[in-house]
Design an enzyme around this catalytic site. Structure first.
Site, PDB file in Angstrom:
ATOM      1  N   ASP A 100       0.870  -1.178   0.000  1.00  7.22           N
ATOM      2  CA  ASP A 100       0.000   0.000   0.000  1.00  7.22           C
ATOM      3  C   ASP A 100       0.904   1.224   0.000  1.00  7.22           C
ATOM      4  OD1 ASP A 100      -1.983   2.096   0.719  1.00  7.22           O
ATOM      5  OD2 ASP A 100      -3.278   0.363   1.081  1.00  7.22           O
TER       6      ASP A 100
ATOM      7  N   ASP B 117       4.168   3.219  -4.179  1.00  2.11           N
ATOM      8  CA  ASP B 117       3.094   3.606  -5.094  1.00  2.11           C
ATOM      9  C   ASP B 117       3.033   2.575  -6.230  1.00  2.11           C
ATOM     10  OD1 ASP B 117       1.550   4.719  -7.111  1.00  2.11           O
ATOM     11  OD2 ASP B 117       2.367   6.745  -6.872  1.00  2.11           O
TER      12      ASP B 117
ATOM     13  N   TYR C  44     -13.781   7.711 -11.247  1.00  2.00           N
ATOM     14  CA  TYR C  44     -13.899   6.485 -10.445  1.00  2.00           C
ATOM     15  C   TYR C  44     -14.723   5.441 -11.195  1.00  2.00           C
ATOM     16  CZ  TYR C  44     -15.345   3.465  -6.566  1.00  2.00           C
ATOM     17  OH  TYR C  44     -15.596   2.391  -5.764  1.00  2.00           O
TER      18      TYR C  44
ATOM     19  N   LYS D 143     -13.458   1.766 -12.717  1.00  2.00           N
ATOM     20  CA  LYS D 143     -13.992   0.485 -12.245  1.00  2.00           C
ATOM     21  C   LYS D 143     -14.578  -0.330 -13.408  1.00  2.00           C
ATOM     22  CE  LYS D 143     -12.896   0.886  -7.911  1.00  2.00           C
ATOM     23  NZ  LYS D 143     -11.834   0.037  -7.336  1.00  2.00           N
TER      24      LYS D 143
ATOM     25  N   THR E 188     -16.431   1.759   4.791  1.00  2.00           N
ATOM     26  CA  THR E 188     -14.969   1.716   4.797  1.00  2.00           C
ATOM     27  C   THR E 188     -14.442   3.116   5.102  1.00  2.00           C
ATOM     28  OG1 THR E 188     -14.730   2.323   2.474  1.00  2.00           O
ATOM     29  CG2 THR E 188     -14.929  -0.019   2.956  1.00  2.00           C
TER      30      THR E 188
END
Lengths: 250, 278
Positions: A34, A56, A152, A156, A187
């Site tokens: 991460d 990254d 986004y 996806k 989350t």
């Protein structure tokens, strides 16, 4: 999953962290990456079975290097989970006015990085004799975002398509590839929305047929199924985990 | 002719060649009770074997009582208790009897797997009303009957689950001679989406599994060459096993999938992925 080797991206995030911990608990050796600091250790210490890298994943040489290290150490790679992803509610927006740099960065993190991980993992999984990918996509990639977060949503949708291509091309090598498309899941990524509008969580839950928000455990257990031998004939699919969110129009 | 997308739910006329092996699956259904319609052969039997191996007590239904008793005994020998009860899924009364027997014998019902179905091939030009009705009564009307018969018991469960065995034929692909079958399977998916919304307040989920080409008892009759040409069309280069349908049903029936509802999971080895199949 004993003796299997897994590589999980986005492992400091809500879903990635839980996925990594559950895989470790199921007996897999888990290697995690991460861009963020490693999260506080799991109380059961489960996730400490492999390395944690902080870098990254849009940097291809780092991705290739980490995967190479996994294979050098274990002599195999069975599972890869692409759970890294961002949704920048404050900067993402409509195609009409989104900043070009934001658009590109979201696509780089959510889609191109996953492609880089796959590109460098596939030869290693082939040498292992087969394995499985799970990519954490979104119902936004199948339908549209709830609100306009176009970068986004497009990233996806791209991830879903990437998964299908891998499933078709590498099926003969015994490599499976599936996505999970979560709906409204609690989350850290989405928490700012609830902080800004405390009634939002309740509103989202009430619009969900099963009358609750999803948890990272719901997503992690879907991931465990798709990686496991129980899903040995399942490939190229998108498993929607949304409590029925996308079923009802009202 | 290539057998692309050939459906593989339980057939009416098949060999008696299936031998029971205990599938290796996690014990996700300890203490649960399941009812599997059409559970005496093919995919239905594979599902029942997996659910029993996962710790569930299972009632299987079918129309051939002699065969059914024998299969239930064979399954019980490798897992939890399995019982057979004769029932025709085209009869609501018989479905209600099957549900009542399940409660009498095992005390509850947590999981309904509606698998029973037929697929007699007939081209549309020759198809009669009776052909159409047989397939729709057995595959689709029966879905409603099984649902209605089991709902009162499922509402009492802490984790009610309904899993329908659909198909890729109909919901995703077509196949000459199977217009009635394809329509019935697409109908099951449509039923599922509204049923999922209606029973969600009871904590019951309703999902489907869509099998592709699965190795069942009748398939061997097609010959090795036909099977090889089927396998060539599947990215994983093999046919599926009935236990692989069973293990997907197991996921949907377990606590792992408590937030999954109204979904159909395709289990086809990637067969429906190509832009131009074959």
């Amino acid at each position: 999953m004993r003796d299997r080797v897994a590589f999980v991206t986005g492992a400091a995030g809500g879903m990635g962290y839980r996925i990594a911990a559950d895989l470790a608990r199921a007996g897999a050796r888990v290697f995690a990456v991460d861009v963020k600091e490693p999260p506080a250790p799991d109380p059961e210490g489960a996730e400490r079975s492999g390395h944690y890298w902080q870098f990254d994943i849009t940097e291809e040489d780092r991705v290739a290097g980490a995967l190479g290290e996994v294979f050098a150490e274990c002599g195999r790679l069975d599972y890869v989970v692409n759970a890294a992803g961002v949704c920048w509610f404050d900067r993402d927006g409509s195609v009409a006015d989104i900043d070009r740099g934001v658009w590109q960065r979201v696509l780089d993190i959510n889609l191109t990085a996953a492609m880089l991980v796959c590109r460098h993992a596939i030869p290693l999984i082939r040498r292992t004799g087969g394995g499985a990918f799970v990519h954490v996509a979104s119902v936004a990639g199948l339908r549209t975002s709830d609100g306009s977060t176009d970068a986004y949503q497009v990233s996806k949708a791209g991830l879903i398509s990437l998964s299908r291509g891998i499933a078709l091309q590498y099926g003969p090598a015994g490599i499976r590839s599936n996505t999970i498309c979560p709906g409204a899941i609690l989350t850290s990524m989405i928490q700012p929305l609830y902080d800004a509008d405390p009634a939002r969580a309740e509103r989202m839950a009430s619009r969900t047929p099963l009358r609750r928000l999803g948890t990272v455990a719901d997503v992690s257990s879907a991931c465990q199924f798709l990686l496991s031998d129980e899903a040995s004939f399942v490939t190229g699919t998108d498993l929607v985990v949304d409590g029925g969110w996308t079923l009802a129009l009202a | 002719m290539v057998q692309q997308g050939r459906p593989a739910t339980a057939t009416e006329e098949v060999d008696d060649a299936n031998e029971t092996t205990a599938p290796h699956v996690p014990a996700l259904l300890t203490g649960r009770v399941a009812l599997v319609t059409g559970g005496t052969r093919g995919i239905g039997r594979g599902i029942a074997e997996v659910l029993c191996a996962a710790g569930a007590r299972v009632v299987i239904t079918g129309r051939d009582a002699v065969r059914g008793q024998k299969v239930a005994e064979e399954i019980s020998a490798h897992g939890s208790a399995c019982l057979f009860t004769a029932a025709d899924v085209r009869s609501l009364a018989q479905m209600e009897s099957a549900a009542a027997l399940t409660r009498e014998q095992f005390g509850s019902l947590d999981v309904l797997v509606h698998n029973a179905g037929v697929y007699p091939e007939v081209l549309l030009e020759q198809m009669t009303e009776a052909d159409w009705d047989l397939v729709h009564d057995t595959n689709l009307k029966s879905t409603f009957f099984a649902f209605r018969a089991c709902l009162p018991l499922l509402k009492q469960s802490q984790a009610g689950r309904i899993v329908l065995v659909s198909s890729i034929t109909g919901p995703i692909t077509g196949y000459p001679g199977l217009a009635h079958y394809g329509a019935s399977k697409a109908g099951m998916d449509g039923f599922m989406r509204t049923a999922a919304i209606e029973v969600a307040p009871f904590g019951i989920t309703v999902n489907a599994v869509a099998p592709g080409s699965i190795r069942t008892e009748g398939l061997a009759d097609l010959g090795a060459e036909a099977i090889a040409s089927m396998e060539a069309l599947i990215p994983l280069h093999r046919l599926g096993d009935t236990h692989e349908i069973g293990s997907t049903v197991l996921y949907l029936a377990s606590n792992l999938a408590s937030f999954v509802t109204g979904q159909s999971i395709v289990v086809d080895g990637g067969q429906t992925l190509p832009e131009i199949p074959g």
